[in-house]
Scaffold this motif. Sequence first.
Motif, mmCIF file in Angstrom:
data_model
loop_
_atom_site.group_PDB
_atom_site.id
_atom_site.type_symbol
_atom_site.label_atom_id
_atom_site.label_comp_id
_atom_site.label_asym_id
_atom_site.label_seq_id
_atom_site.Cartn_x
_atom_site.Cartn_y
_atom_site.Cartn_z
ATOM 1 N N UNK A 782 19.910 -137.271 -33.573
ATOM 2 C CA UNK A 782 18.959 -136.024 -32.350
ATOM 3 C C UNK A 782 20.110 -135.277 -32.211
ATOM 4 N N UNK A 783 21.231 -136.374 -31.809
ATOM 5 C CA UNK A 783 22.156 -135.938 -30.716
ATOM 6 C C UNK A 783 22.891 -135.389 -31.194
ATOM 7 N N UNK A 784 23.128 -135.123 -32.761
ATOM 8 C CA UNK A 784 24.539 -135.110 -33.706
ATOM 9 C C UNK A 784 23.733 -133.250 -34.263
ATOM 10 N N UNK A 785 22.327 -132.497 -33.456
ATOM 11 C CA UNK A 785 22.379 -132.007 -34.502
ATOM 12 C C UNK A 785 22.710 -130.317 -33.784
ATOM 13 N N UNK A 786 23.593 -130.590 -32.642
ATOM 14 C CA UNK A 786 24.412 -129.601 -32.084
ATOM 15 C C UNK A 786 25.360 -129.493 -32.206
ATOM 16 N N UNK A 787 25.911 -130.601 -33.682
ATOM 17 C CA UNK A 787 27.431 -130.734 -33.896
ATOM 18 C C UNK A 787 27.936 -129.360 -33.500
ATOM 19 N N UNK A 788 27.548 -128.152 -34.297
ATOM 20 C CA UNK A 788 28.176 -126.604 -34.552
ATOM 21 C C UNK A 788 28.352 -126.058 -33.313
ATOM 22 N N UNK A 789 27.682 -126.323 -31.656
ATOM 23 C CA UNK A 789 28.415 -125.865 -30.232
ATOM 24 C C UNK A 789 29.556 -126.785 -29.601
ATOM 25 N N UNK A 790 30.157 -126.050 -29.187
ATOM 26 C CA UNK A 790 31.837 -126.482 -29.245
ATOM 27 C C UNK A 790 31.588 -126.929 -28.073
ATOM 28 N N UNK A 791 30.503 -126.053 -26.831
ATOM 29 C CA UNK A 791 30.067 -127.549 -25.397
ATOM 30 C C UNK A 791 28.792 -127.859 -25.152
ATOM 31 N N UNK A 792 28.658 -128.242 -26.216
ATOM 32 C CA UNK A 792 27.476 -129.550 -27.072
ATOM 33 C C UNK A 792 27.833 -130.502 -26.037
ATOM 34 N N UNK A 793 27.126 -131.648 -25.170
ATOM 35 C CA UNK A 793 27.481 -133.113 -24.868
ATOM 36 C C UNK A 793 26.479 -134.203 -25.221
#
Length: 793
Positions: A782-793
């Motif tokens: 689930x930690x990879x699902x925001x891969x398309x957000x440049x500022x995601x951590x």
Amino acid sequence: MNWTCIVITCSSLNRARAVEKELECLKKKGKIEESTILLVVQDPADNIGSGAATLNALVVVTEVLSAQQNYTVLTSDVLEDAVILILHYGRQYQFDVCGKAFIQLPCEVNVKIPGKAHCQMASGVLTNIGNTLNLLEKLVLNYGPGVWVASTDMLLWTKEQNELNLNAGSRDVALFCVPADLEYGSDHGVVKMDHQGCVEDILFCQDVNVIQDCCLENGKVPLVSGLVYLSENVVESLLDIHGLSPLDSCTYIGVDSGTEPLQVSLYFDILVAMATCVSREEFLEGDRWTNYSSRCGYNTEGVKAMIRARSLVWDHLSSFQMSCVILEGIEHLYWSEHSTAEDHMAILRKCSQMGRIHSYVEGELSNPPIDCLLLNSLVSVSRSSTLGKRTILSSSTVSVEKVHIGDDCLVSDMKIMVKDKVVIPEKTVILGFQITPLDGSSSESLDVPVVMGIKDIPFLSMSDSRSTFCNIPWEKFFQQTGILPQDVWDELYIEESRCSLMNACLFPVSSSITDVLWLRTVCSNNDHLVKWKKSRRLSLQQILDHQNCLSQFSIRRDRYAQVTCRIVADKLQQEQRLSILPYCLSACAEGWDHMLLSALDQEEIVKADMWTTSDMFIVHYLHHLAITFHPSPFSVPHIDSEKAGDIAGGTDALRKEREKWLDSPDHVMRAARHYEGALQALIRHAVMSSYEHIKLVPSELPSMNTWVTAKCPARVDLQGGWTDTPPICYEMGGSVVNIAVLVDGKVQKPIGARARRIQDLHLKFTIGNDEHSPKFIIGEINNLLDYNQPKAH
């Protein structure tokens, strides 16, 4: 070319307003520089001549420039370093509804937008005025500040687009000529010059034996082209005499003061004063003007006033030198209102013998058109139809069940939409005019279709044995149709033998082609005759006098837009390569961007090329008046990756939403970005479909904690780098050429990665290669699902 000002002279205010709007479109499309001042000047009176129109335009443009530079009076100081173009719109022309200046030529062009990349081109069909501007852009580079005067009564055509090699010389006036045959020259103006290129005389419509003395080394004569350059000094001298009587009656100032308009020719009342072999007495007598005026219908009264006017011209201009500049490789083709439609068609075929120039055909044409020319036209037929040999279909829409157009026909600016079969006999001319009501009761346009034969000479008197209507003698026409002479002419015209096609009230106000096409049929039809006699009918001269020019230009632009949308949609659906950016630029400049966007909404196009719609938004943004970005709190929904398979639904959602986002530049750009986001969703959907072609088989796994290393050599891309990646590879395919290289002269593989199996599944990322480099550990998918957000951590 950055003109200081472009002035177009027109005979009527109605035409001037329409021309002004067309010039603004040319500016938006980049053909005319943004800084150029555009002026459309109405002539002070009808038929005042090119000289008077030039003098009046010169006064107006000097007044405008003086006011802009904060002068309270007209001063020639503002002309210093100015480059001005005066274009004469010309007389009425019955074979093109938009006039000679805007005759569409069978050539589609892209107009480069200054300051933009090479691909930034706006599309369009080349017009006579556009062709003249192209030529002038090459000529003006050889001369300094001054005024250029050009006529649009002719087409200066060359198939070769080479640079012109000119000897500009040091003369005060440059009279541009083209080489022509003796016979052709005997019907036009011919220049006689000395061995140094100085103009000795200008002869008009002289016998072949007379102009033979003017021949060049190649046996041709230097024909007056209609282009003239006037230096600053000459222009200042013209301004010095504009207020002196009787030349003041050439300008609006004199006419407004109550003086009678004076007809003045630019060539025979002004320029010929600088010819070296013309004496003062010859010039004042006006022998050359008399010959010219008799051919052009000028008023020969007021001889004393003309002598005084020429005396002023001689005193101020005769000391200047005028050179003859030959334009090699250019052909002079004259749009004569006293010619036939057959002559008009011959000029168009000089530019292109056959083909489809920005045209779309839907349906079955049973015969492949031979020498048939389709120009900015849309043809839609449901049954087998035919287009005749050498037929020209220009700026027209034909949507019928079945149509048969005979050989050698000209159909222009018509909208033919009927259920029944339409048959147009050979050698027929059909023109679609728009007029305003003669009584001024409404501003709405009325349709008046005009039919005639390609061999008819409209100005020829009916009493002349050569006079015809629909290619047959008038007497035979009356016999076949049952129409009487008194049905089409007033008794006064008949008594004075002034009857001609131009003043014959033949053409009913109607939107149906059948109401005029019957005039061209062989047999009479009583029903048509009764309806025709009850209708309100106009003559060709009345139609030209009451044209709704704004409507004519608007309809022609709309037709271009409709054809463009069909061509773009068809080619993109068939996944053919097509650069639509020029069309996008034109759509935004001319105001049919919503029509093009609607054409791009089709599901097949979205699948093939959503970048197109995104680019369309960006072009829309570039044409907004505002350029400052203001952040907005709103958002635009795009196609989710899970719903990417529903192309029709996603496209419809975007279409509905985008209507809210075309009001400001920042909204338009954000809408474009969301279309790009939707495209990325489609790409992901396409990539994930590769699972269908991948087969997984059991294999032996490496042991725990054993490192597996993969290495590859360094490489250099020579061509096509990254073209094998989406979206480029989907749109145009990809092709990459690269080579492996040594590093430090050694065969090694510096690029690589290694991995090992571990007991607890997680991903460990180290950004950098020193001990202080940040490290990230991801233990859940689930930690990879925001891969398309440049500022995601």
